[in-house]
Design an enzyme around this catalytic site. Structure first.
Site, PDB file in Angstrom:
ATOM      1  N   ASP A   9      -6.134  -8.741   0.538  1.00 11.58           N
ATOM      2  CA  ASP A   9      -6.255  -9.616   1.701  1.00 11.58           C
ATOM      3  C   ASP A   9      -4.894 -10.120   2.174  1.00 11.58           C
ATOM      4  OD1 ASP A   9      -5.715 -11.471  -0.285  1.00 11.58           O
ATOM      5  OD2 ASP A   9      -7.534 -12.640  -0.004  1.00 11.58           O
ATOM      6  N   SER A  10      -3.838  -9.768   1.428  1.00  9.74           N
ATOM      7  CA  SER A  10      -2.479 -10.050   1.913  1.00  9.74           C
ATOM      8  C   SER A  10      -2.179  -9.248   3.183  1.00  9.74           C
ATOM      9  CB  SER A  10      -1.439  -9.729   0.833  1.00  9.74           C
ATOM     10  OG  SER A  10      -1.584  -8.398   0.388  1.00  9.74           O
ATOM     11  N   ASP A  48     -10.407  -5.943  -1.264  1.00 11.40           N
ATOM     12  CA  ASP A  48     -10.406  -7.378  -1.545  1.00 11.40           C
ATOM     13  C   ASP A  48     -11.494  -8.065  -0.730  1.00 11.40           C
ATOM     14  OD1 ASP A  48      -9.141  -9.259  -3.127  1.00 11.40           O
ATOM     15  OD2 ASP A  48      -7.222  -9.121  -2.098  1.00 11.40           O
ATOM     16  N   LYS A  78     -12.671  -6.581  -5.220  1.00 11.65           N
ATOM     17  CA  LYS A  78     -11.955  -7.583  -6.012  1.00 11.65           C
ATOM     18  C   LYS A  78     -12.251  -8.949  -5.437  1.00 11.65           C
ATOM     19  CE  LYS A  78      -7.484  -8.617  -5.628  1.00 11.65           C
ATOM     20  NZ  LYS A  78      -7.530 -10.097  -5.460  1.00 11.65           N
ATOM     21  N   GLU A  80     -11.398 -13.355  -6.147  1.00 14.62           N
ATOM     22  CA  GLU A  80     -10.492 -14.286  -6.810  1.00 14.62           C
ATOM     23  C   GLU A  80     -11.237 -15.373  -7.565  1.00 14.62           C
ATOM     24  OE1 GLU A  80      -7.635 -16.060  -4.223  1.00 14.62           O
ATOM     25  OE2 GLU A  80      -6.790 -14.144  -3.599  1.00 14.62           O
ATOM     26  N   GLU A 154      -2.067 -13.054 -11.879  1.00 11.04           N
ATOM     27  CA  GLU A 154      -0.962 -13.246 -10.938  1.00 11.04           C
ATOM     28  C   GLU A 154      -0.175 -14.507 -11.258  1.00 11.04           C
ATOM     29  OE1 GLU A 154       0.061 -13.412  -6.139  1.00 11.04           O
ATOM     30  OE2 GLU A 154      -1.972 -12.918  -6.805  1.00 11.04           O
TER      31      GLU A 154
END
Length: 202
Positions: A9-10, A48, A78, A80, A154
């Protein structure tokens, strides 16, 4: 020869020009991932799940995971966070188990979780204190038990990443977590220097 490609999502920052990861939508993630899937001949492609796509309920989480995999062609999703993020979808174990039971491979993500940047107060190193480190270790075990096939760690101390790697059965993938994890994330745009105003330490 790279085994896995994560469409993160970056892309919100790097591709769409947003300030944070939060604005990117499910539809935008699907659109971007479709192109990667078409180009990837052998690597596992992971998409993501963006902010707001899994926090409301288990049903929302499973529905969006299925939609994202089906429409993008990705091999896995993925998401978070540990306990505190996923309490809003009635416990992390239940949410991930439902995804796995629905045929969705799930990758977890602990430590610095950019979708929680407003709560965390920035992008600094996480789990430096003992209490937060123990919680992260416990969250990793929960993710592992829930059926995650891998966990991204991370921006946490290398010593903690080593403890997590030794404590879980699934592979760990580090990004700013030292060299003791089973794999490493390398952001393509960072490596090529395509983002103005940011230069990674490496």
């Amino acid at each position: 020869g790279i085994e896995m490609i994560l469409v993160g999502d970056s892309a919100s920052n790097i591709v769409c020009g947003n300030r944070y990861t939060l604005p990117i939508t499910v539809e935008e993630m699907i659109f971007l991932t479709k192109g990667v899937v078409r180009a990837a001949e052998h690597a596992l492609v992971v998409i993501d799940m963006p902010f707001g796509s899994y926090q409301v309920s288990e049903e929302q989480a499973v529905s969006n995971a299925l939609k994202m995999m089906k429409e993008s062609g990705a091999d896995a999703v993925k998401l978070e966070g540990g306990e505190e993020v996923l309490e809003s979808i009635q416990r992390i174990l239940s949410a991930i188990r439902h995804m796995v039971q629905a045929g969705v491979p799930v990758m977890g993500h602990l430590g610095l979780t950019p979708q929680s940047v407003n709560q965390l107060g920035g992008y600094g190193l996480r789990a430096k204190e003992d209490a937060e480190a123990e919680k992260l270790l416990n969250d990793a075990k929960l993710l592992d038990e829930a059926g995650c096939f891998a966990i991204v760690l991370e921006k946490i101390p290398a010593a903690l990443a080593k403890r997590v790697t030794e404590a879980v059965s699934c592979p760990t993938i580090g990004i700013g977590a030292g060299n003791v994890t089973d794999g490493q994330v390398l952001v393509l745009h960072d490596m090529l220097g395509l983002k103005e105003g940011f230069k990674p330490k490496f």
